[in-house]
Design a protein around this motif. Structure first.
Motif, PDB file in Angstrom:
ATOM      1  N   LYS A  13       1.003  -1.334   0.030  1.00 46.77           N
ATOM      2  CA  LYS A  13       0.004  -0.071  -0.079  1.00 46.77           C
ATOM      3  C   LYS A  13       0.900   1.230  -0.252  1.00 46.77           C
ATOM      4  CE  LYS A  13      -2.260  -1.412   3.922  1.00 46.77           C
ATOM      5  NZ  LYS A  13      -1.638  -2.499   3.980  1.00 46.77           N
ATOM      6  N   THR A  14       1.946   1.351   0.975  1.00 47.43           N
ATOM      7  CA  THR A  14       2.673   2.467   0.906  1.00 47.43           C
ATOM      8  C   THR A  14       3.678   2.611  -0.270  1.00 47.43           C
ATOM      9  OG1 THR A  14       2.662   2.199   3.351  1.00 47.43           O
ATOM     10  CG2 THR A  14       4.502   3.944   2.513  1.00 47.43           C
ATOM     11  N   THR A  15       3.977   1.491  -0.804  1.00 51.04           N
ATOM     12  CA  THR A  15       4.674   1.430  -2.117  1.00 51.04           C
ATOM     13  C   THR A  15       3.818   2.079  -3.284  1.00 51.04           C
ATOM     14  OG1 THR A  15       5.835  -0.619  -1.427  1.00 51.04           O
ATOM     15  CG2 THR A  15       5.951   0.144  -3.646  1.00 51.04           C
ATOM     16  N   GLN A  30       9.786  -0.087   8.302  1.00 50.60           N
ATOM     17  CA  GLN A  30       9.958   1.379   8.726  1.00 50.60           C
ATOM     18  C   GLN A  30       8.897   2.315   8.565  1.00 50.60           C
ATOM     19  OE1 GLN A  30      13.022   0.253   6.833  1.00 50.60           O
ATOM     20  NE2 GLN A  30      13.677   0.068   8.972  1.00 50.60           N
ATOM     21  N   GLY A  31       7.932   1.731   7.906  1.00 57.28           N
ATOM     22  CA  GLY A  31       6.263   2.671   7.767  1.00 57.28           C
ATOM     23  C   GLY A  31       5.498   2.340   8.350  1.00 57.28           C
ATOM     24  N   GLU A  32       5.662   1.417   9.448  1.00 52.99           N
ATOM     25  CA  GLU A  32       4.466   0.612  10.211  1.00 52.99           C
ATOM     26  C   GLU A  32       3.713   1.740  10.965  1.00 52.99           C
ATOM     27  OE1 GLU A  32       4.706  -3.011  12.082  1.00 52.99           O
ATOM     28  OE2 GLU A  32       5.022  -3.604  10.003  1.00 52.99           O
ATOM     29  N   VAL A  67      -4.921   8.849   1.200  1.00 51.88           N
ATOM     30  CA  VAL A  67      -4.774   8.423   2.826  1.00 51.88           C
ATOM     31  C   VAL A  67      -4.272   6.921   2.718  1.00 51.88           C
ATOM     32  CG1 VAL A  67      -5.509   8.453   5.174  1.00 51.88           C
ATOM     33  CG2 VAL A  67      -6.891   9.834   3.512  1.00 51.88           C
ATOM     34  N   ASP A  68      -3.075   6.825   3.302  1.00 52.72           N
ATOM     35  CA  ASP A  68      -2.557   5.460   3.363  1.00 52.72           C
ATOM     36  C   ASP A  68      -2.457   5.233   4.953  1.00 52.72           C
ATOM     37  OD1 ASP A  68      -0.861   3.190   3.041  1.00 52.72           O
ATOM     38  OD2 ASP A  68       1.044   4.382   3.207  1.00 52.72           O
ATOM     39  N   PHE A  69      -3.041   3.962   5.349  1.00 48.82           N
ATOM     40  CA  PHE A  69      -3.006   3.879   6.793  1.00 48.82           C
ATOM     41  C   PHE A  69      -1.878   2.878   7.357  1.00 48.82           C
ATOM     42  CE2 PHE A  69      -7.149   4.804   5.225  1.00 48.82           C
ATOM     43  CZ  PHE A  69      -7.655   6.001   6.066  1.00 48.82           C
ATOM     44  N   PRO A  70      -1.541   2.931   8.636  1.00 51.45           N
ATOM     45  CA  PRO A  70      -0.535   2.172   9.088  1.00 51.45           C
ATOM     46  C   PRO A  70      -1.276   0.877   9.443  1.00 51.45           C
ATOM     47  CG  PRO A  70      -1.196   3.550  10.795  1.00 51.45           C
ATOM     48  CD  PRO A  70      -1.916   4.316   9.638  1.00 51.45           C
TER      49      PRO A  70
HETATM   50 MG   LIG Z   1       2.148   0.782   4.720  1.00 55.16          MG
END
Ligand SMILES: [Mg+2]
Ligand SMILES: Nc1nc2c(ncn2[C@@H]2O[C@H](COP(=O)(O)OP(=O)(O)OP(=O)(O)O)[C@@H](O)[C@H]2O)c(=O)[nH]1
Length: 349
Positions: A13-15, A30-32, A67-70
């Motif tokens: 998702k973050t990618t 790292q993105g958690e 919006v990208d969620f943890p």
């Molecule tokens: Mg993520």
């Protein structure tokens, strides 16, 4: 337009968020812990043309907000697919973008996009079921909610059978009655399959496309490394790079197009020396409602809209010339705004 990125943990998702927004939010472990917010400006040659003509102080494109969620946490800190806070924020989005893993996971296991789509759809349905059941409990106890009760009981039957609400053909009045619940399985859904570079030029696999369609969703393929390389290239070199891969447009452009189609959006334009701007609205929006997008005062005090169709503006080159050629129309409140209309609202408050 506001979209919520969703999907299973580590689906990328973050990618995908980074690939579409051009940002560099940390991915993997790292993105958690963070929620990422990003914006894509919607490229629009009409805005460019207006800006070239008016040389405005400000040029504003339509925007897609992401919006990208943890990763979600259930009570006790364990991982969950969707926690209550994420669900609440997803309900607030205009559309959901589900990222589906199209690359081997950390253990080397191959992707299982069809199963992932099915399993995630079930999660959205469960989240909706919880909402309907709670409401049904209330309306069964109270008097005078007959119609709502009948509707919700039908909705429960569909959800229990695993049917996403967006796959039902609901008449407009029922849609309105359900709007307040902001059901996740009723939200427009765009599936983005995150694939390795070597697969960037292939279409969405047929079984994945069929599964997405069965959920009432649209789908597209995206390769994050390809998008990253593309953003490093000079604009003039991009077309050749894409053609080499067998792609007709960047994932960002294909995404924007799919998003507009999914939400049935068009843009109208405002132009002047202060600002040239594109305003996204739903197809079928009337002039007075479009005015309200610009400012609530303009909606309230609406007198009329001076409208130039985009083709006329492009042909004659300016507002003055369109006026001389009789191509400037005066429209009332109920005029249905068309894609590319250049509008000047007359109002009085
Ligand atoms: Mg993520
Ligand atoms: N091989 C490969 N790895 C990828 C690809 N996209 C993402 N990854 C890796 O997959 C892991 C998860 O990616 P993220 O983008 O953080 O996934 P996420 O869905 O945001 O994960 P959470 O937020 O933790 O749920 C990272 O280690 C990425 O580097 C890809 O296309 N190919």
């Amino acid at each position: 337009m506001k979209v919520g990125l969703t999907g299973f943990a580590s689906a990328g998702k973050t990618t995908v968020f980074n690939a579409l927004t051009g940002l560099q939010a940390p991915t993997g472990s790292q993105g958690e812990s963070r929620r990422n917010l990003g914006v894509i400006k919607v490229p629009d040659a009409r805005v460019d043309a207006l800006a070239a003509h008016y040389a405005p102080r400000k040029t504003t494109y339509a925007e897609v907000n992401f919006v990208d969620f943890p990763p979600s946490r259930a009570a006790g800190g364990r991982r969950a697919v969707l926690d209550a806070e994420t669900v609440a924020q997803l309900r607030d989005a205009d559309a959901l973008v589900e990222v589906v893993r199209g690359f081997p996971d950390l253990t080397g296991a191959p992707p299982t996009p069809v199963q992932d789509l099915e399993a995630f759809a079930a999660e959205l349905v469960l989240a909706d079921l919880a909402v309907v059941e709670k409401r049904l409990e209330r309306v069964r106890k109270e008097k005078g909610h007959e119609r709502e009760k009948v509707l919700l009981e039908r909705v429960v039957t569909d959800l229990e059978a695993g049917r996403a609400l967006r796959t039902l053909s609901l008449p407009a009045d029922e849609r309105r009655a359900l709007a307040g619940f902001a059901f996740l399985s009723l939200q427009p859904l765009l599936v983005v399959m995150n694939v390795p570079e070597a697969e960037a030029g292939r279409p969405l696999p047929a079984d994945v496309a069929a599964r997405a369609r069965a959920e009432g969703a649209e789908g597209l393929v995206l390769s994050a490394p390809v998008e990253a390389e593309l953003s490093q290239l000079e604009p003039g070199d991009r077309a050749a790079f894409l053609a080499d891969l067998g792609l007709e447009a960047s994932a960002r452009d294909r995404f924007i197009r799919a998003g507009y189609a999914l939400l049935d959006l068009i843009s109208f334009l405002t132009a002047g020396e202060d600002e040239c701007r594109a305003w996204p609205i739903g197809r079928g929006t009337t002039a007075v409602k479009a005015a309200g997008k610009v400012h609530s005062d303009i909606e309230r005090g609406f007198i009329r809209a001076e409208v130039i169709g985009w083709e006329d503006f492009a042909r004659h080159g300016s507002e003055v010339k369109c006026r001389e050629a009789g191509r400037l129309r005066l429209e009332g409140k109920d005029y249905v705004v068309q894609d590319g209309d250049v509008i000047h609202f007359r109002f009085n408050v």
